[in-house]
Design a protein around this motif. Structure first.
Motif, PDB file in Angstrom:
ATOM      1  N   ILE A  78       0.825  -1.136   0.111  1.00  0.00           N
ATOM      2  CA  ILE A  78       0.081  -0.145  -0.196  1.00  0.00           C
ATOM      3  C   ILE A  78       0.976   1.328  -0.067  1.00  0.00           C
ATOM      4  O   ILE A  78       0.563   2.140  -0.666  1.00  0.00           O
ATOM      5  N   LYS A  79       1.901   1.168   0.731  1.00  0.00           N
ATOM      6  CA  LYS A  79       2.901   2.411   0.763  1.00  0.00           C
ATOM      7  C   LYS A  79       3.558   2.702  -0.635  1.00  0.00           C
ATOM      8  O   LYS A  79       3.760   3.907  -1.025  1.00  0.00           O
ATOM      9  N   ARG A  80       3.894   1.473  -1.383  1.00  0.00           N
ATOM     10  CA  ARG A  80       4.359   1.489  -2.487  1.00  0.00           C
ATOM     11  C   ARG A  80       3.557   2.210  -3.596  1.00  0.00           C
ATOM     12  O   ARG A  80       3.608   3.030  -4.505  1.00  0.00           O
ATOM     13  N   LEU A  81       2.188   1.790  -3.363  1.00  0.00           N
ATOM     14  CA  LEU A  81       1.147   2.415  -3.999  1.00  0.00           C
ATOM     15  C   LEU A  81       0.932   3.981  -3.879  1.00  0.00           C
ATOM     16  O   LEU A  81       0.850   4.636  -4.978  1.00  0.00           O
ATOM     17  N   GLU A  82       0.993   4.300  -2.771  1.00  0.00           N
ATOM     18  CA  GLU A  82       1.006   5.685  -2.229  1.00  0.00           C
ATOM     19  C   GLU A  82       1.912   6.655  -2.939  1.00  0.00           C
ATOM     20  O   GLU A  82       1.889   7.583  -3.242  1.00  0.00           O
ATOM     21  N   ARG A  83       3.278   5.992  -2.980  1.00  0.00           N
ATOM     22  CA  ARG A  83       4.322   6.470  -3.420  1.00  0.00           C
ATOM     23  C   ARG A  83       4.249   6.930  -4.858  1.00  0.00           C
ATOM     24  O   ARG A  83       4.486   7.979  -5.720  1.00  0.00           O
ATOM     25  N   ARG A  84       3.766   5.824  -5.647  1.00  0.00           N
ATOM     26  CA  ARG A  84       3.611   5.995  -7.036  1.00  0.00           C
ATOM     27  C   ARG A  84       2.338   6.936  -7.419  1.00  0.00           C
ATOM     28  O   ARG A  84       2.538   8.027  -8.419  1.00  0.00           O
ATOM     29  N   VAL A  85       1.482   6.989  -6.719  1.00  0.00           N
ATOM     30  CA  VAL A  85       0.306   7.968  -6.654  1.00  0.00           C
ATOM     31  C   VAL A  85       0.790   9.407  -6.416  1.00  0.00           C
ATOM     32  O   VAL A  85       0.436  10.483  -7.177  1.00  0.00           O
ATOM     33  N   GLY A  86       1.694   9.404  -5.604  1.00  0.00           N
ATOM     34  CA  GLY A  86       2.233  10.757  -4.936  1.00  0.00           C
ATOM     35  C   GLY A  86       1.459  11.227  -4.095  1.00  0.00           C
ATOM     36  O   GLY A  86       1.417  12.730  -3.629  1.00  0.00           O
ATOM     37  N   ALA A  87       0.450  10.625  -3.167  1.00  0.00           N
ATOM     38  CA  ALA A  87      -0.511  11.206  -2.255  1.00  0.00           C
ATOM     39  C   ALA A  87      -0.644  10.038  -1.411  1.00  0.00           C
ATOM     40  O   ALA A  87      -0.827   9.100  -1.724  1.00  0.00           O
ATOM     41  N   PRO A  88      -1.042  10.428   0.157  1.00  0.00           N
ATOM     42  CA  PRO A  88      -1.489   9.413   0.942  1.00  0.00           C
ATOM     43  C   PRO A  88      -2.704   9.086   0.587  1.00  0.00           C
ATOM     44  O   PRO A  88      -3.834   9.979   0.202  1.00  0.00           O
ATOM     45  N   LEU A  89      -3.309   7.625   0.600  1.00  0.00           N
ATOM     46  CA  LEU A  89      -4.605   7.312   0.239  1.00  0.00           C
ATOM     47  C   LEU A  89      -5.402   6.847   1.430  1.00  0.00           C
ATOM     48  O   LEU A  89      -6.630   6.744   1.375  1.00  0.00           O
ATOM     49  N   PHE A  90      -4.684   6.457   2.615  1.00  0.00           N
ATOM     50  CA  PHE A  90      -5.587   6.241   3.912  1.00  0.00           C
ATOM     51  C   PHE A  90      -5.140   6.997   5.108  1.00  0.00           C
ATOM     52  O   PHE A  90      -3.783   7.285   5.072  1.00  0.00           O
ATOM     53  N   ILE A  91      -5.973   7.307   6.074  1.00  0.00           N
ATOM     54  CA  ILE A  91      -5.472   7.616   7.555  1.00  0.00           C
ATOM     55  C   ILE A  91      -5.594   6.594   8.208  1.00  0.00           C
ATOM     56  O   ILE A  91      -6.778   5.947   8.397  1.00  0.00           O
ATOM     57  N   ARG A  92      -4.496   6.071   8.842  1.00  0.00           N
ATOM     58  CA  ARG A  92      -4.391   4.927   9.562  1.00  0.00           C
ATOM     59  C   ARG A  92      -4.684   5.479  11.337  1.00  0.00           C
ATOM     60  O   ARG A  92      -4.239   6.325  11.554  1.00  0.00           O
ATOM     61  N   SER A  93      -5.540   4.520  11.885  1.00  0.00           N
ATOM     62  CA  SER A  93      -5.793   4.722  13.034  1.00  0.00           C
ATOM     63  C   SER A  93      -5.723   3.490  13.958  1.00  0.00           C
ATOM     64  O   SER A  93      -5.944   2.452  13.236  1.00  0.00           O
ATOM     65  N   SER A  94      -6.046   3.645  15.419  1.00  0.00           N
ATOM     66  CA  SER A  94      -6.291   2.340  16.065  1.00  0.00           C
ATOM     67  C   SER A  94      -7.489   1.448  15.570  1.00  0.00           C
ATOM     68  O   SER A  94      -7.572   0.470  15.938  1.00  0.00           O
ATOM     69  N   ARG A  95      -8.649   2.312  15.198  1.00  0.00           N
ATOM     70  CA  ARG A  95      -9.761   1.658  14.814  1.00  0.00           C
ATOM     71  C   ARG A  95      -9.540   1.152  13.259  1.00  0.00           C
ATOM     72  O   ARG A  95     -10.537   0.302  12.917  1.00  0.00           O
ATOM     73  N   GLY A  96      -8.393   1.478  12.437  1.00  0.00           N
ATOM     74  CA  GLY A  96      -8.547   0.849  11.120  1.00  0.00           C
ATOM     75  C   GLY A  96      -8.132   1.799  10.256  1.00  0.00           C
ATOM     76  O   GLY A  96      -7.120   2.779  10.566  1.00  0.00           O
ATOM     77  N   VAL A  97      -8.642   2.037   9.155  1.00  0.00           N
ATOM     78  CA  VAL A  97      -8.259   3.134   8.101  1.00  0.00           C
ATOM     79  C   VAL A  97      -9.379   3.905   7.631  1.00  0.00           C
ATOM     80  O   VAL A  97     -10.544   3.141   7.445  1.00  0.00           O
ATOM     81  N   GLU A  98      -9.280   4.902   7.248  1.00  0.00           N
ATOM     82  CA  GLU A  98     -10.218   5.916   6.478  1.00  0.00           C
ATOM     83  C   GLU A  98      -9.638   6.410   5.264  1.00  0.00           C
ATOM     84  O   GLU A  98      -8.288   6.653   5.167  1.00  0.00           O
ATOM     85  N   LEU A  99     -10.115   6.907   4.087  1.00  0.00           N
ATOM     86  CA  LEU A  99      -9.747   7.348   3.055  1.00  0.00           C
ATOM     87  C   LEU A  99      -9.547   8.813   3.089  1.00  0.00           C
ATOM     88  O   LEU A  99     -10.383   9.517   3.658  1.00  0.00           O
ATOM     89  N   THR A 100      -8.486   9.145   2.552  1.00  0.00           N
ATOM     90  CA  THR A 100      -8.076  10.826   2.559  1.00  0.00           C
ATOM     91  C   THR A 100      -8.890  11.350   1.387  1.00  0.00           C
ATOM     92  O   THR A 100      -9.628  10.374   0.711  1.00  0.00           O
TER      93      THR A 100
END
Length: 342
Positions: A78-100
């Motif tokens: 997922i981090k590799r995909l975010e680097r290719r896109v050039g932007a974070p795709l998820f906000i990570r928290s203890s409850r899980g993930v949400e889309l940016t």
């Protein structure tokens, strides 16, 4: 409308074309379409699948379990995909993930790509001469014969003057069938219900009550009727989760409610010889199968469970919803009277 929709929708119809020769307008369209190829050469369909699975699961750990890969490996992809896109795709928290905000925009544009890819493959592929079918372990020959007739109109012993059957059946664990259906490696699957797999249609071809299967020299084999007390001292030869997801948990839960909290002995039941051998050497080991599944085997004895509400084994042919296989299965279910579950 997605980017892919815009590209596909722009394809001109050139009435002057003949055979495989492209007209000038189509050649120009190909030049424009292929000019974008350099922008996607670092992408992999696997990364889109990982992204969509995380979105659906809501957690990286849940997605990793569904994808059958390790959580650290999925996080890295997922981090590799975010680097290719050039932007974070998820906000990570203890409850899980949400889309940016960028993640939501990315999702809008790519969510239709898997279906469009399947449609493109189907459009380019001629009607298959054979249908590959994945078969889970322990399916009776009667079921395979019914599927053969239902899907092809041919008897199981049909030879067609030396022509092979339109169905090509092979052993595939139920846990692996969904991925093979999604990738087009099998057209249909045969599984035990319930199966926790979204996006499938199901046609029930076998629905029989379960009974107790014993080896012929088992101490209980001489009794015509069994009680829950008889069974309480027996271990149950049973499917592991990977072999029959959903079914492997559901039936023991039903047995507990009926009065038998069975000690489970998970085993690979794909091969009949291994199934019989386990019962022969297991001592206090019994199994559960429908009567028709073991009838005629002189080494085995079948006895009904001591209830009128015995758990049932339901086998179904499955296909990926929205595909040509699903439509074909729906028509076959109507012809054969198979209950069809969308």
């Amino acid at each position: 409308m997605s980017v892919l929709d815009e590209i596909v929708g722009s394809l001109p119809v050139d009435q002057t074309n003949s055979g495989d020769t492209l007209g000038e307008s189509n050649l120009e369209w190909v030049r424009r379409a292929t000019a974008h190829a350099e922008h996607v050469d670092d992408f992999d369909m696997r990364h889109l699948r990982y992204f969509l699975t995380v979105v659906r699961a809501g957690t990286v750990s849940g997605a990793a379990q569904e994808l059958r890969i390790s959580q650290p490996s999925l996080s890295q992809q997922i981090k590799r995909l975010e680097r290719r896109v050039g932007a974070p795709l998820f906000i990570r928290s203890s409850r899980g993930v949400e889309l940016t905000t960028g993640g939501r925009a990315f999702l809008r544009e790519i969510q239709s790509i898997p279906e469009q890819l399947r449609s493109a493959i189907a459009a380019a592929t001629p009607s298959p001469r054979t249908w590959p079918v994945g078969v889970c372990g322990g399916v009776p020959a009667e079921v395979l014969a019914e599927v053969q007739v239902g899907l092809t109109g041919q008897d199981a012993d049909w030879t067609g003057g030396g022509t092979t059957s339109p169905l090509r059946m092979r052993s595939v664990g139920a846990a692996d069938q969904l991925e093979l259906l999604q990738h087009g490696e099998i057209a249909f699957g045969i599984v035990r219900l319930p199966v926790p797999a979204p996006g499938l249609v199901r046609a029930v071809v076998w629905d029989e009550p379960l009974g107790v299967v014993l080896y012929a020299n088992h101490p209980l084999a001489g009794r015509t009727e069994l009680t829950w007390d008889d069974l309480s001292a027996q271990r149950l030869l049973w499917y592991d989760e990977g072999c029959a997801p959903g079914y492997a948990d559901t039936v023991p839960t039903q047995l507990t409610a009926l009065g038998w909290k069975a000690a489970l002995h998970p085993a690979d039941q794909d091969q009949q010889a291994l199934f019989v051998h386990a019962l022969q050497t297991g001592g206090d080991l019994v199994a559960l199968r429908p009567r028709l599944a073991v009838e005629g085997d002189p080494q085995l004895v079948w006895r009904p469970l001591p209830t009128r509400a015995a758990p049932r084994e339901r086998l179904a042919v499955t296909a990926l919803a929205g595909t040509r296989s699903a439509r074909f299965l729906g028509r076959a279910a109507t012809r054969r009277g198979w209950p069809f579950l969308a």
